[in-house]
Design a protein around this motif. Structure first.
Motif, short mmCIF file in Angstrom:
data_model
loop_
_atom_site.label_atom_id
_atom_site.label_comp_id
_atom_site.label_asym_id
_atom_site.label_seq_id
_atom_site.Cartn_x
_atom_site.Cartn_y
_atom_site.Cartn_z
N ALA A 8 4.84 -3.43 92.90
CA ALA A 8 5.30 -4.06 91.66
C ALA A 8 4.75 -3.29 90.46
CB ALA A 8 4.88 -5.51 91.61
N LEU A 9 3.52 -2.84 90.57
CA LEU A 9 2.91 -2.06 89.50
C LEU A 9 3.64 -0.73 89.32
CD1 LEU A 9 0.62 -1.95 87.43
CD2 LEU A 9 -0.83 -0.98 89.21
N ILE A 10 3.97 -0.10 90.43
CA ILE A 10 4.71 1.18 90.37
C ILE A 10 6.08 0.95 89.75
CG2 ILE A 10 5.81 2.96 91.78
CD1 ILE A 10 3.41 2.75 93.69
N LEU A 11 6.76 -0.10 90.14
CA LEU A 11 8.08 -0.41 89.56
C LEU A 11 7.98 -0.68 88.06
CD1 LEU A 11 9.73 -2.66 92.31
CD2 LEU A 11 10.38 -0.33 91.63
N LYS A 12 6.92 -1.37 87.64
CA LYS A 12 6.72 -1.66 86.23
C LYS A 12 6.50 -0.36 85.45
CE LYS A 12 4.08 -4.54 83.11
NZ LYS A 12 3.02 -5.53 82.96
N ARG A 13 5.68 0.54 86.02
CA ARG A 13 5.43 1.82 85.35
C ARG A 13 6.69 2.68 85.30
NH1 ARG A 13 -0.53 3.74 87.45
NH2 ARG A 13 -1.69 2.21 86.25
N LEU A 14 7.46 2.67 86.37
CA LEU A 14 8.73 3.43 86.38
C LEU A 14 9.69 2.88 85.33
CD1 LEU A 14 9.41 4.01 90.19
CD2 LEU A 14 8.90 5.73 88.45
N ASP A 15 9.75 1.56 85.22
CA ASP A 15 10.61 0.92 84.22
C ASP A 15 10.19 1.33 82.82
OD1 ASP A 15 12.76 -0.82 83.49
OD2 ASP A 15 11.24 -2.31 82.91
N SER A 16 8.89 1.35 82.58
CA SER A 16 8.37 1.75 81.28
C SER A 16 8.70 3.21 80.98
CB SER A 16 6.86 1.52 81.24
OG SER A 16 6.30 2.02 80.06
N MET A 17 8.56 4.08 81.99
CA MET A 17 8.88 5.50 81.80
C MET A 17 10.36 5.68 81.54
SD MET A 17 6.38 7.20 84.71
CE MET A 17 7.18 8.76 84.66
N GLU A 18 11.18 4.89 82.23
CA GLU A 18 12.63 4.98 82.04
C GLU A 18 13.01 4.60 80.60
OE1 GLU A 18 16.62 3.51 84.36
OE2 GLU A 18 14.90 2.16 84.26
N LYS A 19 12.38 3.56 80.09
CA LYS A 19 12.64 3.14 78.71
C LYS A 19 12.20 4.22 77.72
CE LYS A 19 12.47 -1.83 79.52
NZ LYS A 19 11.73 -3.06 79.31
N THR A 20 11.05 4.84 78.00
CA THR A 20 10.56 5.92 77.12
C THR A 20 11.52 7.09 77.11
OG1 THR A 20 8.28 5.27 77.54
CG2 THR A 20 8.63 7.48 76.68
N ILE A 21 12.00 7.48 78.29
CA ILE A 21 12.94 8.60 78.39
C ILE A 21 14.25 8.25 77.70
CG2 ILE A 21 14.34 9.92 80.03
CD1 ILE A 21 11.90 9.81 81.93
N ALA A 22 14.73 7.03 77.88
CA ALA A 22 15.96 6.59 77.21
C ALA A 22 15.78 6.62 75.70
CB ALA A 22 16.35 5.20 77.68
N GLY A 23 14.60 6.21 75.24
CA GLY A 23 14.32 6.25 73.80
C GLY A 23 14.32 7.67 73.27
#
Length: 93
Positions: free
Chosen positions: A5-20
């Motif tokens: 769950a922690l890895i998924l949360k970090r991946l989601d955060s990275m995805e949002k950063t890249i999209a930004g």
């Protein structure tokens, strides 16, 4: 929170950063394109201003020639009236 769950949360955060970042690149690209587009518009307005300035100069010359001709005619008519008044002994009021 589990490790997955922690890895998924970090991946989601990275995805949002890249999209930004992608959005910022798109905005910068749009801003550059807009600036370039307005640059050509400004050049066209500058050329139009130059043309209007030249037209104003031409109209001024035409007006001065026309007015100059009328002023000469008025001066000649006033001289002729003065001669007639003098010969007929008419006094101006």
């Amino acid at each position: 929170m589990t490790e997955s769950a922690l890895i998924l949360k970090r991946l989601d955060s990275m995805e949002k950063t890249i999209a930004g970042l992608a959005t910022m690149d798109a905005l910068e690209s749009l801003a550059r394109s807009t600036k370039e587009g307005f640059g050509s518009v400004n050049e066209r307005f500058d050329r139009m201003d130059d043309r209007f300035d030249r037209m104003n100069d031409r109209f001024d010359r035409i007006e001065n020639i026309s007015i100059g001709g009328h002023e000469r005619r008025i001066d000649n008519l006033e001289d002729r009236v003065r001669v007639i008044e003098t010969k007929t002994n008419i006094k101006r009021s």
